[in-house]
Scaffold this motif. Structure first.
Motif, PDB file in Angstrom:
ATOM      1  N   VAL A 106      -4.586  -3.977   5.681  1.00  0.00           N
ATOM      2  CA  VAL A 106      -4.397  -3.421   7.019  1.00  0.00           C
ATOM      3  C   VAL A 106      -5.380  -4.128   7.948  1.00  0.00           C
ATOM      4  CG1 VAL A 106      -4.481  -1.350   8.454  1.00  0.00           C
ATOM      5  CG2 VAL A 106      -3.737  -1.177   6.065  1.00  0.00           C
TER       6      VAL A 106
ATOM      7  N   TRP B  68      -7.203   9.628   6.302  1.00  0.00           N
ATOM      8  CA  TRP B  68      -8.251   8.590   6.269  1.00  0.00           C
ATOM      9  C   TRP B  68      -8.768   8.407   7.680  1.00  0.00           C
ATOM     10  CZ3 TRP B  68      -8.007   3.448   8.371  1.00  0.00           C
ATOM     11  CH2 TRP B  68      -9.004   2.565   7.923  1.00  0.00           C
TER      12      TRP B  68
ATOM     13  N   ALA C 139       1.200   5.580   0.154  1.00  0.00           N
ATOM     14  CA  ALA C 139       0.497   6.659   0.849  1.00  0.00           C
ATOM     15  C   ALA C 139      -0.704   7.148   0.048  1.00  0.00           C
ATOM     16  CB  ALA C 139       1.464   7.810   1.127  1.00  0.00           C
TER      17      ALA C 139
ATOM     18  N   LEU D 291      -8.830   3.065   1.292  1.00  0.00           N
ATOM     19  CA  LEU D 291      -9.000   1.839   2.077  1.00  0.00           C
ATOM     20  C   LEU D 291     -10.471   1.635   2.425  1.00  0.00           C
ATOM     21  CD1 LEU D 291      -5.985   2.018   4.568  1.00  0.00           C
ATOM     22  CD2 LEU D 291      -6.272   0.398   2.675  1.00  0.00           C
TER      23      LEU D 291
ATOM     24  N   ALA E  60      -5.514   7.639   9.800  1.00  0.00           N
ATOM     25  CA  ALA E  60      -4.219   7.638   9.133  1.00  0.00           C
ATOM     26  C   ALA E  60      -3.778   9.083   8.953  1.00  0.00           C
ATOM     27  CB  ALA E  60      -4.312   6.941   7.780  1.00  0.00           C
TER      28      ALA E  60
ATOM     29  N   VAL F  62       2.787   7.578   5.899  1.00  0.00           N
ATOM     30  CA  VAL F  62       1.531   7.461   6.640  1.00  0.00           C
ATOM     31  C   VAL F  62       1.772   6.798   7.992  1.00  0.00           C
ATOM     32  CG1 VAL F  62      -0.830   6.555   6.631  1.00  0.00           C
ATOM     33  CG2 VAL F  62       0.251   7.220   4.474  1.00  0.00           C
TER      34      VAL F  62
ATOM     35  N   ILE G 189       0.211  -4.444   9.071  1.00  0.00           N
ATOM     36  CA  ILE G 189       0.108  -4.036   7.674  1.00  0.00           C
ATOM     37  C   ILE G 189       0.982  -4.938   6.813  1.00  0.00           C
ATOM     38  CG2 ILE G 189       0.354  -2.100   6.070  1.00  0.00           C
ATOM     39  CD1 ILE G 189       0.464  -0.301   8.673  1.00  0.00           C
TER      40      ILE G 189
ATOM     41  N   ILE H 111       0.862  -1.181   0.000  1.00  0.00           N
ATOM     42  CA  ILE H 111       0.000   0.000   0.000  1.00  0.00           C
ATOM     43  C   ILE H 111       0.898   1.231   0.000  1.00  0.00           C
ATOM     44  CG2 ILE H 111      -1.751   1.315   1.276  1.00  0.00           C
ATOM     45  CD1 ILE H 111      -2.604  -1.300   2.585  1.00  0.00           C
TER      46      ILE H 111
ATOM     47  N   PHE I 142      -0.596   5.220  11.287  1.00  0.00           N
ATOM     48  CA  PHE I 142      -1.937   4.814  11.710  1.00  0.00           C
ATOM     49  C   PHE I 142      -2.015   4.855  13.237  1.00  0.00           C
ATOM     50  CE2 PHE I 142      -1.417   2.930   7.563  1.00  0.00           C
ATOM     51  CZ  PHE I 142      -2.680   2.979   6.979  1.00  0.00           C
TER      52      PHE I 142
ATOM     53  N   ASP J 141      -2.640   5.459  -1.713  1.00  0.00           N
ATOM     54  CA  ASP J 141      -3.730   4.482  -1.687  1.00  0.00           C
ATOM     55  C   ASP J 141      -4.576   4.568  -0.421  1.00  0.00           C
ATOM     56  OD1 ASP J 141      -2.813   3.315  -4.095  1.00  0.00           O
ATOM     57  OD2 ASP J 141      -1.413   2.027  -2.986  1.00  0.00           O
ATOM     58  N   VAL J 142      -4.015   5.121   0.639  1.00  0.00           N
ATOM     59  CA  VAL J 142      -4.653   5.037   1.959  1.00  0.00           C
ATOM     60  C   VAL J 142      -6.059   5.638   1.991  1.00  0.00           C
ATOM     61  CG1 VAL J 142      -4.464   5.843   4.355  1.00  0.00           C
ATOM     62  CG2 VAL J 142      -2.496   4.784   3.225  1.00  0.00           C
TER      63      VAL J 142
END
Length: 609
Positions: A584, A551, A135, A141, A541, A529, A579, A133, A531, A137-138
């Motif tokens: 995740v 996110w 950054a 999610l 995120a 990123v 992850i 994944i 979490f 793409d987050v």
């Protein structure tokens, strides 16, 4: 509002009879004229289902969350005088199991996040290739599947990822091997008590007998090895005989050995005036990973001795405590095992409580220790009206529950970094016997942190979530609820200096019940990123550049789970996200200290694919 009290710590899953449970945990309020606790006679007018609902979703959550599912049902039947219409079923249904393939488990067939900190450095960081994944793409999610833990009120064991599988323990004592792609169950194993530690994976044996094993510990201070392919028990070893000893930190597998950290529940048990406080000793136990045989055991404290009698004539002991709550870190350069320790329970305070400690990997010999808070002897009595068993030193309860993170700085020096419940982040030099490099306060500190379950570090920064849970004493119980207006936030500090890069404040609880903005859960990171979960039920995120929220997922909802167990989200505390492989995974449900109950493991992927 139905309120009653059935509190007390859960040890092993040996269920007493209903009358004993009631007398031990409930009668003092329900038979004691407490106006907030309905009498036994009043409760007999209700159904068992209604009484159980009060314990699991109503006003009784705080007092009942330490009782097992079987115990809660026994208490409900005893109080109501009625039986349940349906039995409690915790065994997975055939439909929840994965189709048999006959293929052996191979952890090398995919990315890994095993144990607590993803690697032997405990940095809780996964690079882009292993994460699968980026950054960018987050923000996309989405929930792919949810798995429910039957009968549980909390989901407090971090997931581990290896070979396309997810390994996770549960409050109910089951350990599961799930398909990362679908959540179906490859196998499940019944431990003797709650399994809070993350699972570590390691190869044992040689030649035709070589296999991969899954290692974990439980609430009875028992360490286990099971076949990672099938879940068959290989060995189990009782690593401490003290009655309330437990394995909370994740065992560390390294070079054919398993290093098991020992903590206890004596800080709570020791609050009773009639209890001989205190005699537990924190320790690390090194086991042969192939056989479970003990190689060495090193205590963090000397043997307790009788000290004085308390005001009701009960013998007191000391020193005691200095538990190891978190997973050990491996320092291969110095052949050392690095741990952090908790507070003392009784006087006299010792020199290795609230400390970084280095032990020789081969022998367990203590190489050096660096204490960060002295004279910290504390039991739960210190915050209760009856302080009979509160030590004279009456420490602030500033133990470490975060593991040490081993990092290499830009100039080639190394640092060992950990946050403390005091609210201070420490960086020390592991090559100079723990010499202090820098210290930075990021939180107020308190008995629930400060900084609680762990931070994450990339090559530049360490990302530290702030707990600072405010405890509100309940007038009808020794338990506490959480202050909805106190705690939370996350900060980025430069690894080489401790300089603050950014701070992101908590969004707040609004009108949500049993809510706290505290961010007590462990932090996890990928490039760009970080979490961080919150007691308010959200996983967020943040950008590692400026702390902007990229996110935000609110887990407080009901879930249709892949194993057909009723699923409910709750507070996020304790474990953080694991992850790997484009997914995740994180837990939801943590009613301790005023949080919201829940019983799910949640799996996310980009666009839910």
């Amino acid at each position: 509002m139905l309120t009653f009290s059935c509190a007390g710590p859960l040890a092993a899953q040996v269920v007493p009879d209903a009358a004993t449970l009631y007398q031990r945990h409930c009668a003092s309020c329900h038979d004691g004229g407490n106006e907030r606790a309905p009498s036994h006679e009043a409760l007999r007018t209700m159904s068992a289902e209604r009484v159980l609902a009060a314990m699991e979703t109503g006003s009784m959550i705080t007092m009942a969350n330490n009782r097992s599912a079987a115990e809660r049902r026994l208490i409900a039947e005893f109080l109501s005088g009625k039986t349940f219409s349906n039995d409690l079923v915790t065994k997975p249904s055939p439909q929840a199991m994965c189709p048999a393939t006959g293929a052996d488990f191979d952890p090398a067939s995919g990315p890994q996040w095993t144990g607590w900190g993803a690697n032997t450095s405990n940095n809780r960081f996964q690079d882009t290739a292993a994460a699968g994944i980026a950054a960018a793409d987050v923000p996309r999610l989405q929930l792919k599947w949810a798995f429910g833990f039957p009968g549980d009120l909390q989901s407090h064991a971090q997931a581990a990822i290896a070979g396309g599988r997810v390994f996770v323990g549960s409050w109910g004592g089951k350990v599961y091997s799930l398909s990362a792609a679908s959540g179906c169950i490859h196998w499940f194993f019944e431990a003797a008590a709650a399994v809070r530690s993350a699972v570590s994976i390691g190869r044992i044996g040689a030649g035709s007998t070589a296999r991969y094993a899954a290692f974990f510990g439980d609430g009875t201070a028992t360490a286990y090895a099971v076949d990672a392919t099938t879940g068959t028990l290989l060995w189990k070893t009782k690593v401490d005989d003290f009655p309330v000893a437990r394995v909370t930190g994740s065992p560390r597998f390294h070079n054919g050995r398993l290093y098991v950290p020992l903590a206890s529940g004596e800080e709570a048990a020791g609050a009773l005036p009639i209890y001989e406080c205190c005699r537990f000793r924190g320790s690390i136990v090194a086991l042969d990973a192939a056989t479970g045989k003990q190689i060495w055991k090193t205590y963090t404290i000397e043997e307790p001795k009788p000290t004085k009698k308390n005001k009701v004539g009960i013998q007191l002991w000391g020193p005691s405590g200095a538990p190891v709550w978190s997973s050990p870190t491996i320092d291969e350069k110095n052949n050392a095992l690095l741990v952090t320790t908790g507070n003392n329970y009784s006087d006299p305070p010792s020199s290795m409580s609230d400390a970084f400690v280095a032990m020789d990997l081969d022998t367990g010999k203590i190489l050096w220790a660096r204490q960060m808070t002295a004279a910290d002897a504390y039991t739960a009595a210190c915050r209760l009206p009856d302080k009979t068993n509160c030590a004279d030193s009456n420490g602030p309860d500033f133990d470490f529950s975060s593991p040490p993170i081993l990092v290499t700085l830009p100039d080639g020096r190394r640092a060992l970094v950990a946050g403390q419940k005091s609210g201070i982040v420490h960086a020390i030099d592991p090559d100079r016997r723990g010499e202090t490099l820098w210290q930075v306060r990021v939180a107020q500190g308190g008995t629930m942190g400060g900084i609680q379950w762990g931070s994450a570090a990339d090559g530049s920064n360490v990302y530290v979530a702030v707990s600072d849970i405010g405890r509100i004493m309940l007038t009808y119980s020794n338990n506490t609820d959480a202050d909805p207006k106190r705690g939370g936030g996350i900060v980025a500090l430069r690894l080489e200096s401790g300089e603050r890069i950014w701070y992101a404040p908590p969004p707040g609880c609004g009108n949500r019940r049993r809510c706290s903005p505290a961010q007590s859960a462990a932090v996890s990171a990928i490039p760009g990123v970080v979490f961080s979960g919150s007691v308010d039920g959200h996983m967020r995120a943040y950008s590692t550049t400026d702390g902007k929220i990229l996110w935000d997922f609110d887990t407080i909802r009901s879930y249709q789970t892949v194993n057909s167990v009723p699923g409910q989200g709750g507070s996020l505390d304790g474990p953080g996200a694991a992850i790997g492989g484009g997914m995740v995974f994180f837990n939801s449900g943590y009613p301790t200290a005023g949080g919201m109950p829940g019983n799910v493991l949640l799996a996310f992927s980009v666009d839910g694919k």
